[in-house]
Design an enzyme around this catalytic site. Sequence first.
Site, PDB file in Angstrom:
ATOM      1  N   SER A 101       0.841  -1.192   0.000  1.00 21.12           N
ATOM      2  CA  SER A 101       0.000   0.000   0.000  1.00 21.12           C
ATOM      3  C   SER A 101       0.875   1.241   0.000  1.00 21.12           C
ATOM      4  CB  SER A 101      -0.907   0.011   1.239  1.00 21.12           C
ATOM      5  OG  SER A 101      -1.608   1.240   1.362  1.00 21.12           O
ATOM      6  N   TYR A 103      -1.575  -1.501  10.341  1.00 24.11           N
ATOM      7  CA  TYR A 103      -1.791  -1.564   8.892  1.00 24.11           C
ATOM      8  C   TYR A 103      -0.575  -1.068   8.115  1.00 24.11           C
ATOM      9  CZ  TYR A 103      -4.008  -1.349   4.351  1.00 24.11           C
ATOM     10  OH  TYR A 103      -4.302  -1.545   3.021  1.00 24.11           O
TER      11      TYR A 103
END
Length: 270
Positions: free
Chosen positions: A141, A155
């Site tokens: 990401s 995350y």
Amino acid sequence: MASHRRALVTGASAGIGEAFARELARRGYDLVLTARRADRLEALAKDLRERHAVEAIVAPLDLARTDGPEALVAALEAQGLAIDVLVNNAGYGVPGYFEEQPWATHAAFIQVLMTAPTELAWRLLPAMKARGYGRILNIASLAGHIPGSAGHTLYAASKAYLIKFSQSLALECAGTGVHATAVCPGFTYSEFHDVTGSRELVSKMPGFMWMDAPAVARQGLDAADAGKAVYVTGRVNRAIKSLFKLIPDTLALKMVQRQGRRFRTGPRGG
């Protein structure tokens, strides 16, 4: 186009995982699709067989099981199914502050987003090298390139891990015909934000910040074929990555903190 090559896609039942499955099928790859939701996998496999005349096998699995990757690879080997492309896509977010979640929740997250993709790569890599061809795509990401934000504590950390892991693996595989790539999307239209309960908040983001999942899949596979160790999808996302590389860490952290307050979910949000 692929010829008798097979791809394994984790988290294939929706979103970016489904998009990768569709793009791989369009390129002629046979598929092994895994996720928790067997009904969605079956529907997707049926559609891919009819549209692209490829073999699509369903292997329902919860990668939060610590024995999941080993069991999956053993089942594939027992059926004589070689994997030429591994797309480590399965993932999700855990909203809320770190200490507010039970450890079991964090342990499952680490298993799915870090341990499982690492183990699948470890188990499939030797055969890829022996055949002289392989692609390992770890879906990371943009979050892995910028400071971590409050409220999704693990995350960004997990995505940064996948980026560094992919870089090292790419160097180790140089000259073998195997490419390892960290694909780094930014905001992508998918079910991810519905699952985390942040759909209403992130919908405030301007339209130019978003990409669709099929574009992420196309760019990711092209980057892997080109041998790129890390690829950030979309011009806007690449510009954001470059910006955060140029500014001091303290300023970057303050920017993330200020922006994060707008999109945080949970009892301490706002």
